[in-house]
Design a protein around this motif. Structure first.
Motif, PDB file in Angstrom:
ATOM      1  N   GLN A  35       1.049  -1.242   0.120  1.00 56.67           N
ATOM      2  CA  GLN A  35       0.111   0.244   0.091  1.00 56.67           C
ATOM      3  C   GLN A  35       1.010   1.255   0.161  1.00 56.67           C
ATOM      4  O   GLN A  35       1.671   1.403   0.951  1.00 56.67           O
ATOM      5  CB  GLN A  35      -0.874   0.070   1.185  1.00 56.67           C
ATOM      6  N   PHE A  36       0.817   2.012  -0.870  1.00 51.46           N
ATOM      7  CA  PHE A  36       1.488   3.175  -1.157  1.00 51.46           C
ATOM      8  C   PHE A  36       0.579   4.728  -1.372  1.00 51.46           C
ATOM      9  O   PHE A  36      -0.159   4.531  -2.300  1.00 51.46           O
ATOM     10  CB  PHE A  36       2.470   3.145  -2.397  1.00 51.46           C
ATOM     11  N   ALA A  37       1.172   5.495  -0.613  1.00 48.19           N
ATOM     12  CA  ALA A  37       0.301   6.827  -0.553  1.00 48.19           C
ATOM     13  C   ALA A  37       1.300   7.842  -0.711  1.00 48.19           C
ATOM     14  O   ALA A  37       2.500   7.998  -0.035  1.00 48.19           O
ATOM     15  CB  ALA A  37      -0.314   7.057   0.875  1.00 48.19           C
ATOM     16  N   THR A  38       1.180   8.788  -1.753  1.00 47.83           N
ATOM     17  CA  THR A  38       1.991   9.955  -2.108  1.00 47.83           C
ATOM     18  C   THR A  38       1.045  11.303  -1.608  1.00 47.83           C
ATOM     19  O   THR A  38      -0.020  11.419  -2.251  1.00 47.83           O
ATOM     20  CB  THR A  38       2.439   9.959  -3.675  1.00 47.83           C
ATOM     21  N   ILE A  39       1.497  12.100  -0.721  1.00 47.36           N
ATOM     22  CA  ILE A  39       0.917  13.331  -0.382  1.00 47.36           C
ATOM     23  C   ILE A  39       1.608  14.550  -0.830  1.00 47.36           C
ATOM     24  O   ILE A  39       2.787  14.645  -0.329  1.00 47.36           O
ATOM     25  CB  ILE A  39       0.604  13.247   1.037  1.00 47.36           C
ATOM     26  N   ASN A  40       1.037  15.202  -1.648  1.00 46.23           N
ATOM     27  CA  ASN A  40       1.590  16.282  -2.087  1.00 46.23           C
ATOM     28  C   ASN A  40       1.500  17.558  -1.179  1.00 46.23           C
ATOM     29  O   ASN A  40       0.228  18.234  -1.041  1.00 46.23           O
ATOM     30  CB  ASN A  40       1.075  16.767  -3.524  1.00 46.23           C
ATOM     31  N   ALA A  41       2.649  17.871  -0.447  1.00 44.29           N
ATOM     32  CA  ALA A  41       2.495  19.155   0.496  1.00 44.29           C
ATOM     33  C   ALA A  41       2.346  20.356  -0.215  1.00 44.29           C
ATOM     34  O   ALA A  41       1.820  21.474   0.260  1.00 44.29           O
ATOM     35  CB  ALA A  41       3.758  18.853   1.556  1.00 44.29           C
ATOM     36  N   THR A  42       3.224  20.415  -1.307  1.00 44.28           N
ATOM     37  CA  THR A  42       3.036  21.582  -2.095  1.00 44.28           C
ATOM     38  C   THR A  42       3.409  21.173  -3.386  1.00 44.28           C
ATOM     39  O   THR A  42       3.536  20.021  -3.814  1.00 44.28           O
ATOM     40  CB  THR A  42       4.476  22.599  -1.697  1.00 44.28           C
ATOM     41  N   THR A 217       6.323 -14.757  -7.240  1.00 43.80           N
ATOM     42  CA  THR A 217       5.606 -14.009  -6.251  1.00 43.80           C
ATOM     43  C   THR A 217       4.333 -13.302  -7.039  1.00 43.80           C
ATOM     44  O   THR A 217       4.321 -12.764  -8.171  1.00 43.80           O
ATOM     45  CB  THR A 217       6.307 -12.708  -5.751  1.00 43.80           C
ATOM     46  N   ALA A 218       2.955 -13.668  -6.316  1.00 42.04           N
ATOM     47  CA  ALA A 218       1.761 -12.879  -6.848  1.00 42.04           C
ATOM     48  C   ALA A 218       1.893 -11.570  -5.970  1.00 42.04           C
ATOM     49  O   ALA A 218       1.903 -11.504  -4.785  1.00 42.04           O
ATOM     50  CB  ALA A 218       0.609 -13.765  -6.429  1.00 42.04           C
ATOM     51  N   ASN A 219       1.955 -10.513  -6.734  1.00 43.89           N
ATOM     52  CA  ASN A 219       2.336  -9.411  -6.215  1.00 43.89           C
ATOM     53  C   ASN A 219       1.264  -8.217  -6.269  1.00 43.89           C
ATOM     54  O   ASN A 219       0.700  -8.201  -7.710  1.00 43.89           O
ATOM     55  CB  ASN A 219       3.564  -8.598  -6.889  1.00 43.89           C
ATOM     56  N   VAL A 220       0.542  -7.655  -5.494  1.00 42.59           N
ATOM     57  CA  VAL A 220      -0.699  -6.842  -5.768  1.00 42.59           C
ATOM     58  C   VAL A 220      -0.350  -5.541  -4.990  1.00 42.59           C
ATOM     59  O   VAL A 220      -0.266  -5.695  -3.485  1.00 42.59           O
ATOM     60  CB  VAL A 220      -1.998  -7.479  -5.153  1.00 42.59           C
ATOM     61  N   ASN A 221      -0.239  -4.500  -5.675  1.00 42.44           N
ATOM     62  CA  ASN A 221       0.116  -3.162  -4.908  1.00 42.44           C
ATOM     63  C   ASN A 221      -1.251  -2.061  -5.171  1.00 42.44           C
ATOM     64  O   ASN A 221      -1.571  -2.173  -6.190  1.00 42.44           O
ATOM     65  CB  ASN A 221       1.449  -2.544  -5.610  1.00 42.44           C
ATOM     66  N   LEU A 222      -1.306  -1.293  -4.238  1.00 37.48           N
ATOM     67  CA  LEU A 222      -2.443  -0.202  -4.351  1.00 37.48           C
ATOM     68  C   LEU A 222      -1.531   1.125  -4.260  1.00 37.48           C
ATOM     69  O   LEU A 222      -0.890   1.368  -3.083  1.00 37.48           O
ATOM     70  CB  LEU A 222      -3.475  -0.295  -2.953  1.00 37.48           C
ATOM     71  N   PHE A 223      -1.771   2.104  -5.187  1.00 34.59           N
ATOM     72  CA  PHE A 223      -1.048   3.191  -5.210  1.00 34.59           C
ATOM     73  C   PHE A 223      -2.172   4.329  -5.025  1.00 34.59           C
ATOM     74  O   PHE A 223      -3.098   4.425  -5.968  1.00 34.59           O
ATOM     75  CB  PHE A 223      -0.390   3.514  -6.719  1.00 34.59           C
ATOM     76  N   MET A 224      -1.972   5.449  -3.990  1.00 32.64           N
ATOM     77  CA  MET A 224      -2.901   6.473  -3.992  1.00 32.64           C
ATOM     78  C   MET A 224      -2.180   7.783  -3.980  1.00 32.64           C
ATOM     79  O   MET A 224      -1.133   7.903  -3.441  1.00 32.64           O
ATOM     80  CB  MET A 224      -3.643   6.213  -2.644  1.00 32.64           C
ATOM     81  N   THR A 225      -2.562   8.782  -4.511  1.00 30.29           N
ATOM     82  CA  THR A 225      -2.003  10.076  -4.546  1.00 30.29           C
ATOM     83  C   THR A 225      -3.186  10.944  -4.176  1.00 30.29           C
ATOM     84  O   THR A 225      -4.212  11.136  -4.532  1.00 30.29           O
ATOM     85  CB  THR A 225      -1.642  10.690  -5.855  1.00 30.29           C
ATOM     86  N   PHE A 226      -2.592  12.017  -3.401  1.00 34.51           N
ATOM     87  CA  PHE A 226      -3.416  13.057  -2.757  1.00 34.51           C
ATOM     88  C   PHE A 226      -2.866  14.206  -2.944  1.00 34.51           C
ATOM     89  O   PHE A 226      -1.816  14.720  -2.920  1.00 34.51           O
ATOM     90  CB  PHE A 226      -3.864  12.718  -1.105  1.00 34.51           C
TER      91      PHE A 226
END
Length: 226
Positions: A35-42, A217-226
């Motif tokens: 689970q990957f989350a990228t948060i844009n501060a600026t 490997t069975a690889n499942v990733n979730l990517f989120m950008t805010f």
């Protein structure tokens, strides 16, 4: 050519790990979730947090838990840099578990971007690996290259990457030189704005002094950008 080098060359030529090299390896089936989350501060500064759960030994147990964070800076639209910290709990069968505290720095460069949406990106990451159970510091270099190609009008994309790991020194947990090579192929599936799921197959070839290991490997990733 030594056997382990022949195995690695064969893995690369087969492309993104679709098949294992025809060499005498120990094989294991894994399931890796991320689970990957990228948060844009600026506009220029962003924060990335992630968690990864890796089920090993025929996916029968949680063999590794990884928690990672990073603060990044966009130099321009194609180049960004970052530094971060990760905690990794490794709990293999047999050997004692390891509690790793990893500091790292990375450079990300977009190598190619076409009008049709094809992208080629690179990430060079330098890691300083420290362990509660060890006194020395392990230095490692990782070179990641990823290709993304649109395959449908709905935003689905083919994703493929390769990533060799180079041990820069020899310690109690590192053998020195090329130690791991990962190859992945999968599909990016858009779920909502800024959210995608990427399932696929990952092959991790681990070079060892004795018999090498190949993780399918069975690889499942979730990517989120805010």
């Amino acid at each position: 050519m030594p056997l382990h080098r022949t195995c690695i060359v064969a893995t690369v030529l087969l492309g993104a790990g679709f098949a294992s090299p025809a060499c005498a390896n120990e094989d294991d089936f894994n399931i890796w979730l991320g689970q990957f989350a990228t948060i844009n501060a600026t506009d220029d500064v962003y924060v990335r947090v992630e968690a990864q759960e890796r089920f090993t030994n025929d996916a029968d147990r949680l063999g590794q838990l990884l928690l990672r964070s990073l603060v990044g800076y966009r130099i321009n639209k194609d180049v960004n840099i970052g530094a971060g910290y990760a905690y990794i709990l490794t709990d293999p069968v047999g050997p004692a578990q390891l509690n790793e505290h990893r500091f790292y720095q990375e450079l990300n460069v977009r190598l190619l971007s076409t009008a049709g949406g094809v992208t080629l990106d690179s990430r060079t990451r330098l890691e300083q690996r420290t362990f509660e159970e060890r006194e020395d510091t392990s230095w490692r270099l990782r070179s990641f290259v990823q290709l993304r190609v649109p395959i449908t009008e709905k935003g689905h994309r083919l994703v493929a990457y390769t990533e060799p790991f180079i041990d820069l020194n020899e310690t109690g947990v590192q053998r020195g030189g090329l130690s791991v090579w990962r190859n992945f192929v999968g599909v990016s599936i858009p779920v909502a704005k800024g959210i995608e799921v990427v399932p696929g197959y990952l092959n991790q070839h681990v070079l060892r002094d004795g018999q090498d290991r190949s993780d399918h490997t069975a690889n499942v990733n979730l990517f989120m950008t805010f």
